[in-house]
Write a protein that holds these residues in place. Structure first.
Motif, PDB file in Angstrom:
ATOM      1  N   ASN A  40      55.741 -27.726  22.472  1.00  0.00           N
ATOM      2  CA  ASN A  40      55.317 -27.977  23.566  1.00  0.00           C
ATOM      3  C   ASN A  40      55.160 -27.059  24.190  1.00  0.00           C
ATOM      4  OD1 ASN A  40      54.772 -30.670  23.282  1.00  0.00           O
ATOM      5  ND2 ASN A  40      56.752 -30.996  22.859  1.00  0.00           N
ATOM      6  N   CYS A  50      52.784 -24.861  18.589  1.00  0.00           N
ATOM      7  CA  CYS A  50      52.468 -24.398  20.778  1.00  0.00           C
ATOM      8  C   CYS A  50      51.221 -23.806  20.882  1.00  0.00           C
ATOM      9  CB  CYS A  50      53.683 -24.571  20.785  1.00  0.00           C
ATOM     10  SG  CYS A  50      54.213 -22.143  20.245  1.00  0.00           S
ATOM     11  N   GLN A  83      54.617 -23.875  26.886  1.00  0.00           N
ATOM     12  CA  GLN A  83      52.802 -23.376  27.797  1.00  0.00           C
ATOM     13  C   GLN A  83      52.802 -22.032  27.984  1.00  0.00           C
ATOM     14  OE1 GLN A  83      52.424 -26.128  30.864  1.00  0.00           O
ATOM     15  NE2 GLN A  83      52.840 -27.840  29.538  1.00  0.00           N
ATOM     16  N   SER A  84      54.249 -21.320  28.219  1.00  0.00           N
ATOM     17  CA  SER A  84      54.163 -20.044  28.072  1.00  0.00           C
ATOM     18  C   SER A  84      55.179 -19.129  27.731  1.00  0.00           C
ATOM     19  CB  SER A  84      54.608 -19.769  29.991  1.00  0.00           C
ATOM     20  OG  SER A  84      54.450 -18.886  30.320  1.00  0.00           O
ATOM     21  N   GLN A 100      58.976 -25.042  27.778  1.00  0.00           N
ATOM     22  CA  GLN A 100      57.492 -25.150  28.368  1.00  0.00           C
ATOM     23  C   GLN A 100      57.360 -23.735  28.508  1.00  0.00           C
ATOM     24  OE1 GLN A 100      56.717 -27.826  31.708  1.00  0.00           O
ATOM     25  NE2 GLN A 100      57.453 -29.334  30.691  1.00  0.00           N
ATOM     26  N   HIS A 101      58.921 -22.929  28.887  1.00  0.00           N
ATOM     27  CA  HIS A 101      58.073 -21.272  29.172  1.00  0.00           C
ATOM     28  C   HIS A 101      59.282 -20.836  28.299  1.00  0.00           C
ATOM     29  CE1 HIS A 101      58.041 -17.687  31.538  1.00  0.00           C
ATOM     30  NE2 HIS A 101      59.286 -17.046  31.693  1.00  0.00           N
ATOM     31  N   SER A 120      45.467 -19.058  19.687  1.00  0.00           N
ATOM     32  CA  SER A 120      45.740 -19.799  20.873  1.00  0.00           C
ATOM     33  C   SER A 120      44.563 -20.278  21.326  1.00  0.00           C
ATOM     34  CB  SER A 120      46.281 -18.573  21.445  1.00  0.00           C
ATOM     35  OG  SER A 120      47.485 -17.603  20.999  1.00  0.00           O
ATOM     36  N   HIS A 174      49.454 -26.275  23.068  1.00  0.00           N
ATOM     37  CA  HIS A 174      49.622 -26.596  24.463  1.00  0.00           C
ATOM     38  C   HIS A 174      49.645 -23.773  24.845  1.00  0.00           C
ATOM     39  CE1 HIS A 174      50.821 -30.085  23.692  1.00  0.00           C
ATOM     40  NE2 HIS A 174      51.369 -29.399  22.518  1.00  0.00           N
ATOM     41  N   VAL A 175      50.575 -23.769  24.720  1.00  0.00           N
ATOM     42  CA  VAL A 175      50.192 -22.169  25.198  1.00  0.00           C
ATOM     43  C   VAL A 175      49.319 -21.740  26.077  1.00  0.00           C
ATOM     44  CG1 VAL A 175      50.974 -19.867  25.417  1.00  0.00           C
ATOM     45  CG2 VAL A 175      51.819 -21.744  23.645  1.00  0.00           C
ATOM     46  N   LYS A 176      49.126 -22.073  27.477  1.00  0.00           N
ATOM     47  CA  LYS A 176      47.745 -21.113  28.131  1.00  0.00           C
ATOM     48  C   LYS A 176      47.927 -20.230  28.971  1.00  0.00           C
ATOM     49  CE  LYS A 176      47.229 -25.907  30.056  1.00  0.00           C
ATOM     50  NZ  LYS A 176      47.556 -26.804  30.827  1.00  0.00           N
TER      51      LYS A 176
END
Length: 446
Positions: A345, A375, A347-348, A322-323, A405, A379-381
């Motif tokens: 998946n 991603c 996210q960061s 996730q990171h 993104s 998913h990447v925020k």
């Protein structure tokens, strides 16, 4: 008018002994004992101390030669140990940068064990390795044990060492496999392990075997004599079903075999690898495969270089990640899209530009793949780019990330310290003109 004399009460001295002793516990023991000279009220307060810190570096009486004992240090330790009366102490810290009488040192440690010390930290600078007292191996009170110099550690014949130690830190110099294959499997309550190992270029391969059902956090730091051109070799076998955090720092890429890391969430890989390395770069790929359950991953520039040399054949899926934080430099841009594509998946994302070597235009820069990583699309925020200097290649990377993104909420641009305020404003204006796939994306310049 007659002046009125204001009498200020000594409210600190009026506090109960237990409170005063608690305050003194935050001071080095030498300073705590010195409070006995303040007034009669303070004369015996220090005798109730439950945290004892002895550090000969704080002495003002320096010996004539570097190899001479510190005058008065041993006598002071013995005075405090005989002068304090609590049957139980919480902390026992000894740092001896000068030689001490070993029989006295053993008596100090045994005294702490017999008084049920929960935390013991030892550093002893001798010309040779010193054996630990046997009582320490079987103590049921010690929960934190930090051996900050290279002691002779002997795993008892029964196979159990330090039965209730939850936090163990050791420093090892040219350790023998008879120790590294047994010690880290013999502590039944271990939750946090820190190993600092210094390896010689000569000798057999060092083998670390870490097997524990209770271990949650593990740090392995390996340094070698030859550093970049070392001939040293080491292997690590980890079986730890409860392990949550793993941090590896090393001058060279060892061979890792891991099992049952089902609880792993945080991994930091800070391992050196370069063009000169004789180590097989596929070790980086194999290590990532065995750590593919982690949610948070930090990768050094050296690890990225090894991945860049090996990814062409095969790359593992990092579906739980996730990171991700990656250090990029002259090498590694080709494998970065592969890592992102394998981290579906994610996210960061944090990218740290590292200019360890001189970078040319041909070497540095984002390499756009044929397929946009999933991603980025879904998913990447959050994306953070550190060490920005305003190069064209950096703007190409930013353009690509903002363009694809789709759910990005924030992009943080961290400038290198040498970038002027005017240059930062100019770069910011250029980035603001880039088309963004996400309408919610905010830009932060730091």
């Amino acid at each position: 008018m007659q002046k009125q004399t204001e009498v200020k009460a000594d409210w600190i001295s009026a506090l109960p002994d237990s409170v005063l002793c608690h305050i003194l516990s935050y001071l080095p023991t030498k300073n705590a004992v010195a409070t006995s000279l303040l007034a009669r009220r303070w004369k015996l307060v220090w005798t109730s101390l439950q945290k004892l810190y002895f550090d000969d570096r704080q002495s003002r009486r320096l010996p004539g030669m570097m190899g001479d004992p510190m005058p008065g240090f041993e006598e002071f330790v013995e005075t405090v140990l005989t002068g304090t009366y609590p049957t139980n102490i919480t902390t026992f810290f000894v740092h001896c940068s000068r030689p001490v009488d070993l029989s006295s040192f053993h008596l100090w440690v045994c005294s702490a064990v017999r008084r049920n010390a929960r935390e013991i930290e030892l550093y002893l600078d001798q010309n040779h390795r010193v054996e630990l007292p046997e009582e320490l191996y079987t103590s049921v009170s010690v929960e934190v044990l930090k051996l900050m110099s290279d002691f002779v550690i002997k795993v008892p014949a029964g196979g159990t060492s330090f039965p209730n130690v939850k936090i163990l830190s050791v420093q090892l110099e040219s350790p023998e496999n008879s120790l590294t294959e047994k010690l880290f499997c013999s502590c039944p309550a271990l939750e946090e392990l820190s190993i600092q190992a210094y390896l010689n270029d000569e000798g057999p391969t060092t083998k670390f075997v870490i097997s524990s059902s209770t271990l949650k956090r593990c740090t392995l730091w390996v340094a070698t004599e030859g550093e970049m051109f070392t001939q040293a070799e080491y292997k690590v076998r980890i079986t730890a079903p409860s392990l949550e955090r793993l941090h590896i720092m090393s001058d060279i890429f060892g061979k890792f075999v891991v099992h049952d890391l089902n609880s792993l969430t945080d991994v930091i890989l800070d391992i050196v690898y370069g063009e000169w390395s004789r180590v097989d770069p596929n070790r980086a790929i194999q290590l990532l495969q065995r750590l593919n359950n982690t949610k948070n991953l930090t990768v050094s520039y050296g690890v990225l270089c090894a991945l860049d040399h090996a990814y062409h054949i095969w790359f593992p899926a990092l579906s739980h990640l996730q990171h991700l934080e990656v250090a990029v430099g002259a090498i590694g841009w080709a494998v970065l899209p592969v890592i992102l594509s394998s981290s579906q998946n994610l996210q960061s994302l944090i990218l740290r530009k590292q200019s360890r070597f001189e970078v040319t235009e041909e070497q540095f820069g984002w390499i756009e793949g044929d397929i946009v990583p999933n991603c980025l699309l879904q998913h990447v925020k959050k994306i953070e780019i550190k060490g920005v200097e305003g190069d064209d290649d950096e703007l190409i990377l930013v353009d690509y990330l903002l363009k694809y993104s789709s759910v990005l909420e924030v992009m943080v641009i961290c400038f290198k310290g040498s970038v002027s305020k005017q240059e930062r404003r100019d770069i910011g204006r250029s980035i603001l003109q880039v088309q963004r796939a996400s309408n919610r994306c905010k830009l932060e310049l730091v």
